[in-house]
Design an enzyme around this catalytic site. Structure first.
Site, PDB file in Angstrom:
ATOM      1  N   GLU A  40      41.527  27.221  32.830  1.00 38.65           N
ATOM      2  CA  GLU A  40      41.841  28.077  31.681  1.00 38.65           C
ATOM      3  C   GLU A  40      43.280  28.609  31.750  1.00 38.65           C
ATOM      4  OE1 GLU A  40      39.792  31.947  29.447  1.00 38.65           O
ATOM      5  OE2 GLU A  40      39.216  31.429  31.492  1.00 38.65           O
ATOM      6  N   LYS A  50      39.180  29.291  22.188  1.00 37.80           N
ATOM      7  CA  LYS A  50      38.076  30.055  22.764  1.00 37.80           C
ATOM      8  C   LYS A  50      37.437  30.923  21.679  1.00 37.80           C
ATOM      9  CE  LYS A  50      37.289  32.855  26.955  1.00 37.80           C
ATOM     10  NZ  LYS A  50      37.995  33.442  28.117  1.00 37.80           N
ATOM     11  N   CYS A 104      35.424  28.869  29.273  1.00 37.69           N
ATOM     12  CA  CYS A 104      34.969  29.975  30.125  1.00 37.69           C
ATOM     13  C   CYS A 104      33.875  30.825  29.473  1.00 37.69           C
ATOM     14  CB  CYS A 104      36.155  30.823  30.560  1.00 37.69           C
ATOM     15  SG  CYS A 104      35.807  31.839  32.030  1.00 37.69           S
ATOM     16  N   SER A 162      37.517  32.252  36.350  1.00 35.98           N
ATOM     17  CA  SER A 162      36.412  33.142  36.738  1.00 35.98           C
ATOM     18  C   SER A 162      36.711  33.777  38.091  1.00 35.98           C
ATOM     19  CB  SER A 162      35.104  32.343  36.808  1.00 35.98           C
ATOM     20  OG  SER A 162      34.037  33.165  37.208  1.00 35.98           O
ATOM     21  N   GLY A 220      50.710  50.150  59.665  1.00 36.90           N
ATOM     22  CA  GLY A 220      50.449  51.053  60.768  1.00 36.90           C
ATOM     23  C   GLY A 220      49.197  50.617  61.501  1.00 36.90           C
ATOM     24  N   SER A 278      46.589  51.733  64.157  1.00 38.69           N
ATOM     25  CA  SER A 278      46.188  53.008  64.754  1.00 38.69           C
ATOM     26  C   SER A 278      45.262  52.872  65.946  1.00 38.69           C
ATOM     27  CB  SER A 278      45.481  53.860  63.693  1.00 38.69           C
ATOM     28  OG  SER A 278      44.247  53.256  63.332  1.00 38.69           O
ATOM     29  N   GLY A 279      44.715  51.678  66.153  1.00 34.04           N
ATOM     30  CA  GLY A 279      43.646  51.519  67.136  1.00 34.04           C
ATOM     31  C   GLY A 279      42.281  51.637  66.503  1.00 34.04           C
ATOM     32  N   GLY A 280      42.219  51.828  65.177  1.00 35.40           N
ATOM     33  CA  GLY A 280      40.959  51.898  64.453  1.00 35.40           C
ATOM     34  C   GLY A 280      40.601  50.583  63.795  1.00 35.40           C
TER      35      GLY A 280
END
Length: 560
Positions: free
Chosen positions: A50, A119, A156, A183, A298, A300-302
């Site tokens: 499309e 369409k 579509c 889509s 960044g 962060s260790g998370g």
């Protein structure tokens, strides 16, 4: 060389490709290359997706006359190419006609455009806003005679809505339905598409080819996964998901109509893999299509920053990703080690920039204004804003896009700092709840997705996944000091956001009424933050921004 079409055999190439919105010249070049490749493989017809020439969705570019003119010139150029005796084409292009501006396809063969189709059913929900820029086709489309085969070409939404386009095409003589699509992905979408197509096959009695776009466009990811359903309602072929590819399928006419004799049969990924690959593709295309050389985030260790780092390395390669740890007095030795281990596992650049000096500088500057007040969230947010400022400075200095790392759970309830950890250009996990972040992290540690540029094996240290989540903005802080447990929070949020359920319904699922009411209130009052958040990949059926558009000023609360 191409084959000579006979009345009983048609070789259709499905061009599952990645156009760029607005780059008409590049999209034309990509279409020409695909047609050349299809010719080598003996195709009679190439089916593009499309609005391929313009890229999809073009949004308000359609209101620009110069853009429409450029698109139509490109369509005319590729139509002339078909004079070489090679494959014909069906390709999407916006066209301005007396009846309005239409989402259209052209059919070209023998060096000229032999048909245009418009369409009929313009979607105007969720991420779609086509009625803003297009007018529906003025008439129901009839079949197109292509080399003796009558093709029905709904576009579509024409197969999703209730306008009866496919049934009308069948009644007017179509033998085979070929559908160009744009889509977008959301979780479970492939199964939904199959169901929609089977319904149309049942109603029309005709086989249907579903060609879908691939690639990231702003917050949307188009996942490809093109397929066909035969007249017998069986899966005729299935192309891969999240991969740009061209596949030539062979269709043969028999006593019952047309059937697919040859085509690919690819495996569709399961949930975690599909979500991960959607995020990876969305990030890659956002960075590359917008011309960024590299990214910075960044670390962060998370878990959130770790999965974003993994996605960035997989999408772009380790040499284009820079991670910065910005410790303060509340940053634990465990987090320092986890961040370093993650960066080392991914192979990307890792820098440490302490933030004590800028944070304390802010605090000193505010001493007189804050005199007589108690330290609290304001001081915590200064840490986040110092980090955000430093990342933006790196971005400005080196041209790196900042990757934002907040998940959908946090964005839902406002557990994020404006002009701090919300700073950045793009967020690959914006539409992924915290519990799902853990799920895709565990998946990535055991699998390397196709097309990934990062290393195989464990890329997110297990300790990051196992430890209690914390923002580390004060002593002994955990996320659950401020929020319900994430399994509880995420279920409530999914009920509120994706399913628009009422408080009574959610309580009936076993949740505490006070907790549900509190989460609902947090969801509403955080709307102003979300309006200022970076864009991010759409993964769920209802993401923030395109799908869920609530007012910022809103006093409604569901009291049950």
């Amino acid at each position: 060389m191409t084959s000579k079409t006979t009345p009983d055999i048609l070789r259709i190439a499905i061009a599952q490709l990645n156009p760029t919105v607005g780059d008409v010249a590049a999209n034309l070049a990509k279409a020409r290359q695909a047609r050349a490749d299809a010719a080598i493989q003996g195709a009679d017809l190439v089916l593009f997706t499309e609005l391929f020439i313009s890229g999809y969705p073009p949004e308000d570019l359609i209101l620009k006359p110069a853009f429409l003119q450029a698109c139509e010139r490109a369509a005319e150029d590729i139509a002339r190419d078909t004079a070489d005796g090679g494959p014909g084409i069906v390709i999407g292009v916006p066209l301005k006609r007396k009846s309005g501006t239409h989402n259209s396809v052209i059919v070209a063969d023998g060096g000229k455009i032999i048909a245009e189709r418009f369409k009929v059913d313009l979607p105007n929900y969720g991420e779609f806003d086509e009625k803003r820029v297009f007018q529906p086709g003025p008439d129901m489309p009839g079949p197109v005679n292509f080399r003796g085969v009558r093709l029905g070409i709904p576009i579509c939404e024409d197969i999703w809505g209730e306008h009866g386009v496919c049934e009308t095409l069948a009644e007017s003589g179509a033998e085979l339905l070929i559908v160009p699509n744009g889509s977008p992905y959301y979780r479970g979408k492939v199964d939904i598409r199959h169901q929609i197509v089977i319904r149309q096959v049942i109603e029309s009695g005709l086989p249907l080819i579903y060609a879908n776009q691939i690639g990231g466009q702003d917050e949307l990811v188009f996942d490809g996964a093109s397929f066909a359903i035969g007249a017998d309602k069986s899966l005729a072929f299935q192309m891969s998901q999240f991969e740009e590819t061209l596949a030539v399928t062979t269709w043969k006419r028999n006593g019952e109509g047309w059937a697919c004799e040859q085509g690919p049969m690819s495996q569709i990924p399961e949930k975690e893999e599909a979500d991960y690959r959607a995020c990876m593709l969305g990030l890659r295309d956002y960075v590359n299509k917008n011309g960024f050389r590299n990214v910075v985030l960044g670390l962060s260790g998370g878990i959130d920053s770790a999965i974003c780092a993994a996605l960035a390395v997989d999408a772009l390669g380790e040499e284009r990703v820079r991670c910065v740890m910005m410790p303060y007095r509340y940053t634990s030795k465990e987090s320092l080690k986890d961040a370093e281990d993650c960066a080392r596992a991914l192979g990307c650049r890792y820098d440490i920039v302490p933030i004590a000096e800028p944070v304390e500088g802010f605090q000193h500057a505010l001493t007189q204004l804050f005199e007589g007040t108690q330290p609290g969230i304001t001081e915590e947010n200064l840490q986040s804003r110092a980090r955000g400022t430093l990342l933006m400075a790196v971005s400005n200095k080196f041209g790196s896009m900042v990757v934002t790392t907040g998940n959908k759970s946090e964005m839902s309830v406002g557990y994020a700092t404006l002009y701090g950890d919300m700073n950045g250009g793009f967020n690959p996990i914006k539409d992924i709840y915290k519990t799902q972040v853990y799920a895709i992290s565990r998946w990535r540690n055991t699998q390397t997705p196709p097309g990934a540029l990062g290393p195989s094996g464990e890329v997110i240290p297990v300790n990051i996944i196992d430890k209690v989540p914390t923002a580390e903005l004060r002593e002994n802080q955990t996320d659950q000091d401020s929020l319900p447990p994430y399994d509880v929070l995420d279920d409530i949020l999914e009920c509120l956001v994706e399913n628009e359920m009422g408080v009574d319904e959610i309580v009936a699922r076993g949740h505490d009424r006070e907790t549900v009411a509190r989460v609902e209130n947090l969801l509403y009052i955080a709307e102003y933050k979300r309006r200022q958040a970076a864009p991010g990949v759409k993964i769920t059926k209802k993401n923030f921004g395109r799908d869920r558009r609530y007012p910022i000023t809103n006093r409604f609360r569901d009291r049950g």
